[in-house]
Scaffold this motif. Structure first.
Motif, PDB file in Angstrom:
ATOM      1  N   LEU A  10       1.741  -4.588  -9.268  1.00  5.75           N
ATOM      2  CA  LEU A  10       1.178  -4.861  -7.945  1.00  5.75           C
ATOM      3  C   LEU A  10      -0.257  -5.376  -8.008  1.00  5.75           C
ATOM      4  O   LEU A  10      -1.018  -5.021  -8.908  1.00  5.75           O
ATOM      5  N   LYS A 120      -4.827  -1.616 -14.277  1.00  3.47           N
ATOM      6  CA  LYS A 120      -5.715  -2.413 -15.115  1.00  3.47           C
ATOM      7  C   LYS A 120      -7.130  -2.389 -14.607  1.00  3.47           C
ATOM      8  O   LYS A 120      -8.066  -2.204 -15.346  1.00  3.47           O
ATOM      9  N   THR A 159      -2.291  -3.294 -10.929  1.00  2.09           N
ATOM     10  CA  THR A 159      -1.626  -2.297 -11.765  1.00  2.09           C
ATOM     11  C   THR A 159      -1.038  -2.957 -13.006  1.00  2.09           C
ATOM     12  O   THR A 159      -0.875  -4.179 -13.064  1.00  2.09           O
ATOM     13  N   PRO A 161       2.372  -3.544 -15.289  1.00  3.00           N
ATOM     14  CA  PRO A 161       3.772  -3.648 -14.843  1.00  3.00           C
ATOM     15  C   PRO A 161       4.526  -2.367 -15.197  1.00  3.00           C
ATOM     16  O   PRO A 161       5.364  -2.363 -16.082  1.00  3.00           O
ATOM     17  N   ASN A 200       4.704  -8.460  -8.118  1.00  3.93           N
ATOM     18  CA  ASN A 200       5.251  -9.259  -9.217  1.00  3.93           C
ATOM     19  C   ASN A 200       6.549  -8.627  -9.666  1.00  3.93           C
ATOM     20  O   ASN A 200       6.604  -7.422  -9.915  1.00  3.93           O
ATOM     21  N   SER A 202       9.995  -8.975 -12.238  1.00  3.48           N
ATOM     22  CA  SER A 202      10.747  -9.653 -13.298  1.00  3.48           C
ATOM     23  C   SER A 202      11.931  -8.779 -13.685  1.00  3.48           C
ATOM     24  O   SER A 202      11.970  -7.596 -13.351  1.00  3.48           O
TER      25      SER A 202
HETATM   26  P1  ADP Z   1      -2.654 -12.956 -14.072  1.00  4.25           P
HETATM   27  O1  ADP Z   1      -3.972 -12.712 -14.698  1.00  4.25           O
HETATM   28  O2  ADP Z   1      -1.973 -14.183 -14.523  1.00  4.25           O
HETATM   29  O3  ADP Z   1      -2.663 -12.794 -12.592  1.00  4.25           O
HETATM   30  P2  ADP Z   1      -1.987 -10.315 -14.839  1.00  4.25           P
HETATM   31  O4  ADP Z   1      -1.705  -9.931 -16.250  1.00  4.25           O
HETATM   32  O5  ADP Z   1      -3.299  -9.944 -14.260  1.00  4.25           O
HETATM   33  O6  ADP Z   1      -1.702 -11.823 -14.646  1.00  4.25           O
HETATM   34  O7  ADP Z   1      -0.844  -9.658 -13.960  1.00  4.25           O
HETATM   35  C1  ADP Z   1      -0.802  -9.803 -12.611  1.00  4.25           C
HETATM   36  C2  ADP Z   1       0.170  -8.819 -12.068  1.00  4.25           C
HETATM   37  O8  ADP Z   1       1.488  -9.090 -12.523  1.00  4.25           O
HETATM   38  C3  ADP Z   1      -0.116  -7.384 -12.473  1.00  4.25           C
HETATM   39  O9  ADP Z   1       0.123  -6.552 -11.352  1.00  4.25           O
HETATM   40  C4  ADP Z   1       0.892  -7.101 -13.552  1.00  4.25           C
HETATM   41  O10 ADP Z   1       1.272  -5.741 -13.567  1.00  4.25           O
HETATM   42  C5  ADP Z   1       2.056  -7.950 -13.116  1.00  4.25           C
HETATM   43  N1  ADP Z   1       2.916  -8.413 -14.223  1.00  4.25           N
HETATM   44  C6  ADP Z   1       2.524  -8.996 -15.365  1.00  4.25           C
HETATM   45  N2  ADP Z   1       3.600  -9.332 -16.098  1.00  4.25           N
HETATM   46  C7  ADP Z   1       4.699  -8.947 -15.404  1.00  4.25           C
HETATM   47  C8  ADP Z   1       6.102  -9.016 -15.633  1.00  4.25           C
HETATM   48  N3  ADP Z   1       6.607  -9.584 -16.718  1.00  4.25           N
HETATM   49  N4  ADP Z   1       6.922  -8.519 -14.692  1.00  4.25           N
HETATM   50  C9  ADP Z   1       6.426  -7.973 -13.572  1.00  4.25           C
HETATM   51  N5  ADP Z   1       5.132  -7.870 -13.307  1.00  4.25           N
HETATM   52  C10 ADP Z   1       4.258  -8.365 -14.202  1.00  4.25           C
END
Ligand code: ADP
Ligand code: MG
Ligand code: ZN
Length: 485
Positions: A10, A120, A159, A161, A200, A202
């Protein structure tokens, strides 16, 4: 067959409830005339300099502490560049590395299981303005811009994932909402856009270590929509994977009318924002004493209060959950208990009266509990009278109505309304005799050992006396009399 697992993370934006915006002195009041809460700073006039609101820093540090984050005492602000009409200066002031708070943890309970959710980061940034595309439900062929929201302080929480189901996400969001409310750092209402959540999603085969490609669903505005959107999107991705297709990384919107996620744009890379240190703001340098003082301001948090209520007052999980649903309700309850000598005796009945009679009244008059015409002290008095058996529930309800209307303590109403308990034994004996004659069957059952049958006999006396007979005296007399039969 491969088992597929969903993974969710999130990104939550929470509007900080400071009186003024984060970089200027404009008011943050919601629902004002468009563009009335603006100045040269929050309308992005060239040459203006932002000035950081100390209260916003205090709010986020308190939140960070309550959510077990590490506070980074030295951090900077950054410019995130992008073009969008709701942010006329073409960049947003936010934080990159390090954020003011990193690596938080929160335990949630979902399906009766404890789960740690890792976070995070929690950082400070400014909100954007609001684009208006329709007026009175009519689509405009141009857009209006309201900058009242521009530069209101936001906390962004990201957060890991760590979620695997919509239930876990909802539990987490409820918990965050409640903590933030107890800390009094945000109103957190999703309807007013004061808490906004991007999700997010997946899906990947359980045996794969690597997570699947994620899709981001933007700005969903209620918990029930969040639940629906997650469940829809998990299903959609599972269907793609099962049929050997590929999920594309993209940003989607939840269409609450059609109940589907819709593609908005392909996800741009973080690098596109060309972050660089904000030159108009000095680095933040928080002292130990600044943080220590904030630690002192953190109140007891709802989860702890709930456990304490259950343990000390023997309340049900359900009742305790109701009482802590708002800090003001929990405060009312505890304040009420403090006004009596022996709180344990009335604790349960008091909790019941707050969650039923009082909450029904407050809801129907749209009054919040801190403005209740029945003060906590007066409700505690009324409940004490019930618990001691001095008044019946029927009378108590009558008194309660008057207390609501006149905002008076129960003893005054009892006096004025001449609600006189009948405690005179002779009068009660007479009524008991009649009850015994007219409830022949119940008497027989009672004598044969069915204690419950007594209720009907007492009920008769209470009805006869219009609820005025002292129930303790009635009970005593009836028991005595029936023993002799
Ligand atoms: P970015 O910097 O590209 O926005 P982040 O690593 O900060 O990516 O992640 C953004 C959000 O997506 C966070 O809440 C993280 O928990 C979530 N997230 C990252 N990878 C996945 C995944 N494979 N599936 C679901 N959620 C994800
Ligand atoms: Mg991100
Ligand atoms: Zn301003």
């Amino acid at each position: 067959m491969t088992i597929l697992e969903a993974t969710l993370g999130l990104e939550i934006h929470i509007q900080i409830n400071t009186k003024s915006k984060i970089f200027c002195k404009c008011s943050t009041k919601f629902g004002e005339k468009p563009n009335s809460n603006t100045c040269v700073i929050c309308t992005s006039q060239p040459g203006t300099i932002p000035l950081l609101n100390k209260k916003a820093v205090e709010a986020i540090v308190k939140t960070g502490l309550a959510l077990n984050f590490t506070i980074n005492k030295q951090c900077i602000f950054a410019r995130k560049q992008y073009f969008y009409p709701d942010i006329p200066k073409n960049y947003q002031i936010t934080q990159l590395d390090p954020p003011i708070c990193s690596n938080g943890k929160l335990i949630i309970i979902s399906n009766k299981q404890k789960k740690i959710i890792n976070m995070k980061r929690l950082h400070l940034e400014e909100d954007a303005g609001k684009l208006i595309h329709e007026v009175n439900n009519k689509k405009l062929n141009y857009s209006l811009l309201d900058l009242n929201r521009a530069s209101i302080g936001l906390m962004e929480l990201v957060t890991e994932p760590d979620f695997n189901s919509s239930e876990e996400v909802i539990e987490f969001l409820k918990e965050i909402k409640s903590i933030v409310e107890y800390l009094n750092v945000s109103e957190c209402s999703m309807e007013e856009g004061k808490m906004r959540c991007d999700i997010n999603v997946s899906v990947h085969p359980v045996e794969d270590k690597k997570l699947g490609t994620r899709v981001e669903i933007k700005n969903i505005n209620s918990l029930s929509n969040i639940k629906d959107a997650i469940e829809y999107e998990i299903k959609r991705q599972k269907t793609i994977i099962v049929s050997n297709g590929k999920v594309i990384q993209e940003t989607m919107l939840w269409d609450a009318k059609e109940c589907v996620t819709k593609s908005m744009r392909f996800k741009e890379d973080t690098l596109d924002y060309r972050y660089f240190p904000e030159p108009d703001l000095v680095p933040l340098n928080l002292s130990n004493s600044f943080i220590r003082n904030l630690v002192k301001e953190i109140p007891e948090l709802p989860k702890r209060i709930k456990l304490r209520f259950i343990k000390n007052y023997n309340l049900s999980e359900h009742l305790a959950t109701y009482l802590i649903s708002k800090k003001t309700i929990a405060d009312y309850y505890e304040k009420a208990l403090k006004t009596v000598k022996n709180p344990k005796i009335i604790a349960k009945t008091l909790a019941n009266w707050i969650s039923t009679e009082l909450s029904a009244k407050l809801n129907s008059f749209k009054i919040s509990i801190e403005d209740s015409p029945i003060t906590c002290k007066n409700l505690a008095k009324l409940v004490s009278l019930i618990v001691s058996g001095s008044i019946t529930r029927i009378i108590a309800k009558e008194i309660f109505e008057e207390m609501w209307k006149r905002s008076q303590p129960p003893e005054i109403i009892i006096k004025r309304k001449k609600i006189q308990q009948i405690s005179d034994e002779l009068t009660i004996i007479k009524m008991c005799e009649e009850a015994i004659i007219k409830n022949h069957n119940a008497v027989k059952e009672f004598i044969s050992g069915k204690n419950k049958a007594m209720d009907a006999i007492i009920g008769f006396v209470m009805k006869k006396s219009k609820g005025l007979a002292n129930p303790l005296v009635v009970n005593k007399i009836l028991l005595n009399r029936l023993k002799k039969l």
